[in-house]
Write a protein that holds these residues in place. Structure first.
Motif, PDB file in Angstrom:
ATOM      1  N   SER A 120      95.906  31.306  12.723  1.00  0.00           N
ATOM      2  CA  SER A 120      96.305  32.282  13.733  1.00  0.00           C
ATOM      3  C   SER A 120      95.817  31.861  15.109  1.00  0.00           C
ATOM      4  O   SER A 120      94.808  31.160  15.256  1.00  0.00           O
ATOM      5  CB  SER A 120      95.729  33.667  13.393  1.00  0.00           C
ATOM      6  OG  SER A 120      94.298  33.625  13.454  1.00  0.00           O
TER       7      SER A 120
ATOM      8  N   ILE B 129      95.525  34.463  18.264  1.00  0.00           N
ATOM      9  CA  ILE B 129      95.721  35.858  18.657  1.00  0.00           C
ATOM     10  C   ILE B 129      95.382  36.022  20.135  1.00  0.00           C
ATOM     11  O   ILE B 129      94.403  35.452  20.636  1.00  0.00           O
ATOM     12  CB  ILE B 129      94.842  36.796  17.801  1.00  0.00           C
ATOM     13  CG1 ILE B 129      95.154  36.584  16.318  1.00  0.00           C
ATOM     14  CG2 ILE B 129      95.038  38.251  18.188  1.00  0.00           C
ATOM     15  CD1 ILE B 129      94.230  37.341  15.390  1.00  0.00           C
TER      16      ILE B 129
ATOM     17  N   GLY C  33      91.366  31.988  17.912  1.00  0.00           N
ATOM     18  CA  GLY C  33      91.665  31.805  16.495  1.00  0.00           C
ATOM     19  C   GLY C  33      91.302  30.386  16.090  1.00  0.00           C
ATOM     20  O   GLY C  33      90.786  29.594  16.891  1.00  0.00           O
TER      21      GLY C  33
END
Length: 600
Positions: free
Chosen positions: A382, A384, A377
């Protein structure tokens, strides 16, 4: 001094010459590269999952072809390669690529290391090394030459290590080396150079039977320049050019990791280039390729190269003259416009918007947020979890199952295998029984045999049970048995005290002839004289001999006769003849009688 003025990115692509770059610069693909797939689908040609759609150059027909290293018709079968070649130490490779290792040369010698893994029962193989010479396309072909032990290069560890003791000008990219695993025995001597062009088919889906090594030199850095500045590169300042050489200048894409990226040809047959006004796209890597005729190969091939890096001054921008009044520092830098230094955005007190679990990493003129290992990410919005199992970035063995976990993964060997998941060895099991051996006998008794093998001894396990099995051949008639004599019986006793005959016998029962076998040949009874003393023989007289003639014609005389004791002679203590063997008698007439007869 001969310069060629160019305007970057206004030239055409020389794709034939640098199609080889696709091999070096491609990223690890997530799936098979199949550019003609839709063509085969439209023609209802269904290729095997390990095959791609190809177009015949002569007929333009489309067909299925197994990936490099796989064997089969491309439709119903594509058999997996028996071998897989990998680089032994991937950390030494500078660039990413499928079956490719890019090495930046910093020492006078270099060592290439590969390892070979096998599937199935094949254990005997050789590793053959080649050097590839990039030709001046399209006028000249490329070549390859098989390598062996020489004063310049030495192979070891069953061919899995090649050490170049000295680096030559023609060892660098786009020339390259590769290791190839084969079942065939090695040839006696290194072969001469042969025409060999790497095909698009080979580059799109590299074979697991081959591993490439590419040598590159550190770039010669030029600048740092601002946009609008002029730059000139004169090759003889860095390299002595042969009189008959051909020089080609190219602009190389960076990073070297995009399959579709191809270099831009800037100029041909010129010793130098000059860019009068640099633009954003003009900065980066420029390579000068020197082609000439070489004693190692028959055609014109790459004999030398130089890599240049035109660096951009990213710290500032200027409008007009490069002075404090017309220049200012770019974001991420601070200073008076003439001298600008990097700002450390990750330093304490600076405001960055990285996620709590992400790390702030300062870069030259900027920064970025790095997610923890096992996550991906931008680090700002984010992070992930990476599913290494579905992405194919795990290190699980091909005989193991990959189980994704948060920030990592777990490898488990499949049923029938043992190991830690990274290294899985097949369990030792019995192979299927072989067919029963053929009954070669036509009669009597004979065994049939079958065998089986305990597979995968490398697992260290043992198979339980016998490795061989026997059974009688069925429905065989008894074989004919020839008769043979028994041993002779003892000799019979002698009935006489002197002389006599003894005998012995034998029988045809060892064995008795049966099933049409032949009877015994020879005597059943044998006779011999007894070993007793011979009987006595008494002597006997022979007949008397005739009387001897009378010695006188008138008067009286004496005559005799004899006989001998030899009819028979006495033997073995027998008696001699009784009587005498000599007799006398008278013969003739008295004298008176003779006178009467007037004989005298």
């Amino acid at each position: 001094m001969h310069f060629f003025k160019v305007k970057m990115l206004a030239t055409i692509l020389d794709s034939l010459l640098f199609l080889l770059l696709c091999l070096i610069t491609m990223q690890i693909p997530s799936k098979i590269q199949d550019p003609y797939k839709q063509e085969c689908i439209a023609r209802k040609i269904h290729c095997h999952q390990k095959a791609i759609c190809q177009q015949d150059e002569l007929t333009s027909d489309f067909y299925c072809r197994c990936l490099p290293g796989y064997r089969g018709d491309g439709i119903s079968i594509c058999q997996d390669p028996v071998f897989h070649v990998t680089v032994s130490n991937a950390s030494t490779c500078d660039g990413l690529g499928v079956q490719v290792c890019l090495l930046t040369v910093t020492e006078p010698k270099v060592t290439f290391n590969v390892s070979v893994s096998t599937s199935g029962n094949v254990r005997s193989y050789i590793v053959q090394w080649y050097k590839f010479y990039s030709g001046q396309s399209p006028q000249f072909n490329s070549y390859r030459r098989r390598l062996g032990n020489t004063l310049r290069g030495v192979m070891g560890h069953n061919g899995q290590v090649l050490t170049l003791l000295s680096i030559k000008e023609d060892d660098f990219y786009p020339n390259l080396f590769w290791a190839e695993v084969r079942l065939h025995p090695p040839l006696a001597k290194p072969a001469k150079a042969e025409v060999y062009d790497l095909t698009v088919f080979e580059m799109l889906n590299p074979s697991s039977l081959r591993y490439y090594f590419v040598l590159d030199s550190r770039p010669i850095e030029l600048g740092e320049f601002l946009e609008g500045s002029a730059v000139a590169i004169y090759l003889p300042q860095y390299l002595q050019l042969p009189p008959s050489s051909f020089v080609q200048w190219t602009k190389e894409p960076r990073p070297m990791g995009l399959l579709a990226s191809t270099p831009v040809v800037l100029a041909d047959t010129t010793e130098g280039i000059q860019i009068e006004s640099l633009t954003e796209h003009d900065f980066g890597y420029i390579r000068a390729l020197v082609y000439d005729f070489s004693p190692d190969v028959p055609g014109r091939v790459l004999v030398a190269q130089r890599l240049f890096l035109v660096k951009k001054d990213i710290t500032r921008m200027c409008n007009g003259n490069h002075n404090e009044a017309n220049c200012y520092c770019n974001p991420g830098f601070e200073g008076n416009g003439v001298h600008c230094v990097d700002v450390d955005e990750c330093a304490e007190g600076m405001s960055v918007n990285c996620l709590p679990e992400a790390e702030c990493v300062n870069t030259y003129g900027s920064f970025f947020c790095r997610c923890p290992k096992g996550f991906e990410g931008d680090g700002r919005i984010s992070c992930i979890d990476i599913d290494e199992c579905t992405r194919g970035s795990h290190a699980c063995n091909q005989d193991a199952m990959c189980l994704n976990t948060l920030s990592s993964y777990y490898c488990v060997c499949q049923s029938g295998f043992v190991g830690d998941g990274v290294h899985c060895k097949a369990k030792s099991t019995w192979s299927p029984w072989s067919p029963w051996s053929v009954c070669s006998a036509t009669c009597g008794f004979q065994n049939q045999m079958r065998i089986r093998r305990c597979t995968h001894p490398e697992s260290g396990m043992r198979c339980v049970g016998p490795s061989a099995d026997l059974k009688l051949c069925l429905d065989l008639p008894p074989c004919p048995v020839d008769g043979h004599w028994s041993e002779w019986s003892p000799w019979s006793l002698c009935a006489e005290t002197c002389s006599g005959v003894k005998e012995r016998i034998r029988t045809c029962d060892s064995p008795v002839p049966s099933g049409g076998g032949t009877p015994c040949q020879g005597e059943k009874v044998q006779f011999a004289m007894c070993d007793n003393k011979p009987c006595p023989v008494d002597g006997g007289w022979s007949a008397w001999t005739s009387w001897a003639p009378c010695p006188v014609s008138c008067g009286l005389a004496i005559v005799s006769r004899t006989r001998q004791c030899n009819n028979p002679a006495s033997k073995h203590g027998g008696k001699n003849c009784s009587g005498h063997g000599y007799e006398e008698g008278s013969c003739g007439f008295p004298e008176a009688f003779c006178k009467y007869l007037n004989i005298v």
